[in-house]
Write a protein that holds these residues in place. Structure first.
Motif, PDB file in Angstrom:
ATOM      1  N   VAL A 217       1.132  -7.278  -5.541  1.00 24.07           N
ATOM      2  CA  VAL A 217       1.214  -7.099  -4.196  1.00 24.07           C
ATOM      3  C   VAL A 217       1.459  -5.579  -4.091  1.00 24.07           C
ATOM      4  O   VAL A 217       2.439  -5.253  -4.359  1.00 24.07           O
ATOM      5  CB  VAL A 217       2.335  -7.699  -3.295  1.00 24.07           C
ATOM      6  N   VAL A 218       0.566  -4.766  -3.308  1.00 26.46           N
ATOM      7  CA  VAL A 218       0.841  -3.442  -3.114  1.00 26.46           C
ATOM      8  C   VAL A 218       0.843  -3.000  -1.596  1.00 26.46           C
ATOM      9  O   VAL A 218      -0.159  -3.371  -0.868  1.00 26.46           O
ATOM     10  CB  VAL A 218      -0.340  -2.474  -3.891  1.00 26.46           C
ATOM     11  N   GLY A 219       1.785  -2.349  -1.143  1.00 21.86           N
ATOM     12  CA  GLY A 219       1.974  -1.904   0.065  1.00 21.86           C
ATOM     13  C   GLY A 219       1.751  -0.719   0.584  1.00 21.86           C
ATOM     14  O   GLY A 219       0.407  -0.060   0.493  1.00 21.86           O
ATOM     15  N   ARG A 220       2.745   0.096   0.554  1.00 21.05           N
ATOM     16  CA  ARG A 220       2.691   1.400   1.033  1.00 21.05           C
ATOM     17  C   ARG A 220       1.816   2.544   0.248  1.00 21.05           C
ATOM     18  O   ARG A 220       1.148   3.294   0.648  1.00 21.05           O
ATOM     19  CB  ARG A 220       4.282   2.089   0.848  1.00 21.05           C
ATOM     20  N   PRO A 221       1.707   2.240  -1.215  1.00 21.83           N
ATOM     21  CA  PRO A 221       0.717   3.457  -1.993  1.00 21.83           C
ATOM     22  C   PRO A 221      -0.536   3.161  -1.505  1.00 21.83           C
ATOM     23  O   PRO A 221      -1.314   4.245  -1.653  1.00 21.83           O
ATOM     24  CB  PRO A 221       0.850   2.728  -3.408  1.00 21.83           C
ATOM     25  N   ILE A 222      -0.866   2.031  -0.861  1.00 19.66           N
ATOM     26  CA  ILE A 222      -2.272   1.958  -0.346  1.00 19.66           C
ATOM     27  C   ILE A 222      -2.368   2.342   1.048  1.00 19.66           C
ATOM     28  O   ILE A 222      -3.090   3.063   1.582  1.00 19.66           O
ATOM     29  CB  ILE A 222      -3.069   0.571  -0.556  1.00 19.66           C
ATOM     30  N   ARG A 223      -1.297   1.659   1.976  1.00 20.68           N
ATOM     31  CA  ARG A 223      -1.409   1.937   3.384  1.00 20.68           C
ATOM     32  C   ARG A 223      -1.225   3.378   3.501  1.00 20.68           C
ATOM     33  O   ARG A 223      -1.985   3.813   4.568  1.00 20.68           O
ATOM     34  CB  ARG A 223      -0.177   1.162   3.785  1.00 20.68           C
ATOM     35  N   ASP A 224      -0.324   4.143   2.740  1.00 20.15           N
ATOM     36  CA  ASP A 224      -0.037   5.430   3.361  1.00 20.15           C
ATOM     37  C   ASP A 224      -0.946   6.519   2.467  1.00 20.15           C
ATOM     38  O   ASP A 224      -0.719   7.698   2.661  1.00 20.15           O
ATOM     39  CB  ASP A 224       1.245   5.737   3.004  1.00 20.15           C
ATOM     40  N   ALA A 225      -1.912   6.234   1.610  1.00 22.17           N
ATOM     41  CA  ALA A 225      -2.714   7.040   1.174  1.00 22.17           C
ATOM     42  C   ALA A 225      -3.818   7.946   1.813  1.00 22.17           C
ATOM     43  O   ALA A 225      -4.294   7.171   2.878  1.00 22.17           O
ATOM     44  CB  ALA A 225      -3.574   6.425  -0.156  1.00 22.17           C
ATOM     45  N   ALA A 226      -4.225   8.884   1.509  1.00 21.70           N
ATOM     46  CA  ALA A 226      -5.066   9.715   2.339  1.00 21.70           C
ATOM     47  C   ALA A 226      -6.373   9.094   2.002  1.00 21.70           C
ATOM     48  O   ALA A 226      -7.104   8.900   3.120  1.00 21.70           O
ATOM     49  CB  ALA A 226      -5.383  11.085   1.788  1.00 21.70           C
ATOM     50  N   ASP A 227      -6.463   8.387   1.010  1.00 22.30           N
ATOM     51  CA  ASP A 227      -7.897   7.724   0.906  1.00 22.30           C
ATOM     52  C   ASP A 227      -7.379   6.229   0.207  1.00 22.30           C
ATOM     53  O   ASP A 227      -7.632   6.038  -0.969  1.00 22.30           O
ATOM     54  CB  ASP A 227      -9.044   8.402  -0.298  1.00 22.30           C
ATOM     55  N   PRO A 228      -7.312   5.376   1.151  1.00 24.40           N
ATOM     56  CA  PRO A 228      -6.609   3.946   0.758  1.00 24.40           C
ATOM     57  C   PRO A 228      -7.607   3.038  -0.355  1.00 24.40           C
ATOM     58  O   PRO A 228      -7.077   2.760  -1.189  1.00 24.40           O
ATOM     59  CB  PRO A 228      -6.617   3.252   2.088  1.00 24.40           C
ATOM     60  N   ALA A 229      -8.802   3.305  -0.273  1.00 24.44           N
ATOM     61  CA  ALA A 229      -9.960   2.561  -0.972  1.00 24.44           C
ATOM     62  C   ALA A 229      -9.647   3.416  -2.588  1.00 24.44           C
ATOM     63  O   ALA A 229      -9.652   2.468  -3.513  1.00 24.44           O
ATOM     64  CB  ALA A 229     -11.147   2.585  -0.682  1.00 24.44           C
ATOM     65  N   ALA A 230      -9.615   4.633  -2.461  1.00 23.73           N
ATOM     66  CA  ALA A 230      -9.458   5.145  -3.784  1.00 23.73           C
ATOM     67  C   ALA A 230      -8.028   4.559  -4.388  1.00 23.73           C
ATOM     68  O   ALA A 230      -7.956   4.602  -5.810  1.00 23.73           O
ATOM     69  CB  ALA A 230      -9.512   6.771  -3.647  1.00 23.73           C
ATOM     70  N   ALA A 231      -7.131   4.492  -3.632  1.00 19.84           N
ATOM     71  CA  ALA A 231      -5.951   4.195  -4.257  1.00 19.84           C
ATOM     72  C   ALA A 231      -5.912   2.782  -4.662  1.00 19.84           C
ATOM     73  O   ALA A 231      -5.379   2.304  -5.676  1.00 19.84           O
ATOM     74  CB  ALA A 231      -4.903   4.180  -3.085  1.00 19.84           C
ATOM     75  N   ALA A 232      -6.454   1.842  -3.981  1.00 20.03           N
ATOM     76  CA  ALA A 232      -6.720   0.523  -4.704  1.00 20.03           C
ATOM     77  C   ALA A 232      -7.583   0.547  -5.573  1.00 20.03           C
ATOM     78  O   ALA A 232      -7.237  -0.218  -6.489  1.00 20.03           O
ATOM     79  CB  ALA A 232      -7.708  -0.417  -3.253  1.00 20.03           C
ATOM     80  N   ARG A 233      -8.517   1.252  -5.743  1.00 18.30           N
ATOM     81  CA  ARG A 233      -9.425   1.227  -7.071  1.00 18.30           C
ATOM     82  C   ARG A 233      -8.477   1.779  -8.237  1.00 18.30           C
ATOM     83  O   ARG A 233      -8.641   1.276  -9.263  1.00 18.30           O
ATOM     84  CB  ARG A 233     -10.548   2.234  -6.806  1.00 18.30           C
ATOM     85  N   ALA A 234      -7.545   2.680  -7.999  1.00 22.12           N
ATOM     86  CA  ALA A 234      -6.858   3.159  -9.061  1.00 22.12           C
ATOM     87  C   ALA A 234      -5.851   2.152  -9.486  1.00 22.12           C
ATOM     88  O   ALA A 234      -5.467   1.863 -10.519  1.00 22.12           O
ATOM     89  CB  ALA A 234      -5.599   4.340  -8.563  1.00 22.12           C
ATOM     90  N   PHE A 235      -5.258   1.311  -8.507  1.00 20.57           N
ATOM     91  CA  PHE A 235      -4.317   0.052  -8.958  1.00 20.57           C
ATOM     92  C   PHE A 235      -5.252  -1.003  -9.703  1.00 20.57           C
ATOM     93  O   PHE A 235      -4.835  -1.559 -10.656  1.00 20.57           O
ATOM     94  CB  PHE A 235      -3.800  -0.519  -7.513  1.00 20.57           C
ATOM     95  N   ALA A 236      -6.406  -1.146  -9.345  1.00 21.31           N
ATOM     96  CA  ALA A 236      -7.349  -2.170  -9.924  1.00 21.31           C
ATOM     97  C   ALA A 236      -7.636  -1.728 -11.482  1.00 21.31           C
ATOM     98  O   ALA A 236      -7.713  -2.282 -12.400  1.00 21.31           O
ATOM     99  CB  ALA A 236      -8.624  -2.414  -9.349  1.00 21.31           C
ATOM    100  N   GLU A 237      -7.837  -0.143 -11.692  1.00 23.33           N
ATOM    101  CA  GLU A 237      -7.971   0.363 -12.758  1.00 23.33           C
ATOM    102  C   GLU A 237      -6.900  -0.068 -13.795  1.00 23.33           C
ATOM    103  O   GLU A 237      -6.858  -0.253 -15.148  1.00 23.33           O
ATOM    104  CB  GLU A 237      -8.489   1.846 -12.727  1.00 23.33           C
ATOM    105  N   ALA A 238      -5.807   0.193 -13.371  1.00 24.98           N
ATOM    106  CA  ALA A 238      -4.485   0.198 -14.046  1.00 24.98           C
ATOM    107  C   ALA A 238      -4.319  -1.410 -14.472  1.00 24.98           C
ATOM    108  O   ALA A 238      -3.929  -1.690 -15.481  1.00 24.98           O
ATOM    109  CB  ALA A 238      -3.217   0.457 -13.114  1.00 24.98           C
TER     110      ALA A 238
END
Ligand code: C5P
Length: 245
Positions: A217-238
């Motif tokens: 479950v990821v909240g603020r690191p995606i919600r508050d990112a300048a590019d939320p989709a890129a942040a989500a992809r970074a979590f998926a890659e991790a």
């Protein structure tokens, strides 16, 4: 697009649940749309559900994503059973109940799930991560925090629930105790090097997944990112790295 089955094999991108910690549905749907297909699950908690109700679930489902309804049911067995059945009828994929409701309540929740046309995965919250040993003692729990987490998870397993929500610190011990079938959903993850927000002991997604977590479950690191989709992809890659570890 239909949401993935939480009990099925999950691709790395299907292991990220974005928490919609936002006060109103319009804002939440802006985030859902910005994320597009990069996130397949959204967590609706008490704040959004209290304000917007089942409409929040329906609107997210209409966009092809799955819903994790995090309302942490804790009531007498008959009431909890009916609440689970109602959530199932709304089409949520995952939901939470409190393990402290006891064996009879957890068994009732399993029955509520089993009566659903599309049964959601029912997860037990063991010990809130906001509680420490002193806070547990103050409500009369004399076990160590870790023992209490494991005992609550065991209660949920015996009642036939699908899994637990657990902090990254507890994942390895829980995976050992519950075996490979249980679903373990883990908040409190952060990519290395980024902001830790208020997490004293955040863990990386790689580590949480390698320890045995299924979904993050990821909240603020995606919600508050300048590019939320890129942040989500970074979590998926991790998460993918964690699966290879
Ligand atoms: O910290 P973050 O914004 O990523 O939190 C995402 C979600 O996980 C929030 O909805 C929060 O309620 C939940 N959470 C939790 N336990 C933690 C940290 C966060 O249940 N230790």
């Amino acid at each position: 697009m239909t949401p993935p089955d939480p009990r099925g094999p999950l691709a790395p991108a299907e292991r990220i649940i974005c928490a919609l910690d936002l006060p109103a549905l319009a804002e939440a749907l802006r985030l859902v749309e910005a994320l597009g297909s990069s996130v397949r699950w959204f967590k609706i908690g008490m704040e959004l559900f209290t304000r917007e109700g089942p409409r929040a679930v329906e609107e997210i489902r209409r966009r092809g994503a799955g819903v994790f309804l995090d309302l942490k049911y804790h009531d007498i067995p008959a009431t909890a059973e009916r609440a689970v059945a109602s959530a199932g009828a709304l089409g949520v994929s995952l939901l939470t109940v409190h393990a402290l409701g006891g064996a009879a309540m957890l068994e009732a929740c399993a029955r509520g799930r089993d009566g659903c046309l599309a049964p959601p995965a029912v997860l037990a919250v063991t010990v809130l991560t906001s509680l420490d040993q002193a806070a547990l003692a103050a409500v009369g729990v004399t076990r160590t925090l870790e023992d209490q987490v494991l005992a609550s998870a065991e209660l949920a397993r015996r009642a036939g629930l699908d899994g637990v929500v657990a902090s990254p610190r507890e994942v390895a011990a829980l995976r050992g105790r519950l075996g490979k079938e249980a679903l373990i959903v883990t908040p409190g993850v952060r990519l290395g090097g980024g902001s830790q927000d208020d997490h004293a002991r955040a863990e990386t997604p790689q580590r949480a997944i390698a320890d045995g977590a299924d979904l993050l479950v990821v909240g603020r690191p995606i919600r508050d990112a300048a590019d939320p989709a890129a942040a989500a992809r970074a979590f998926a890659e991790a998460a993918a790295q964690g699966l290879r570890a």
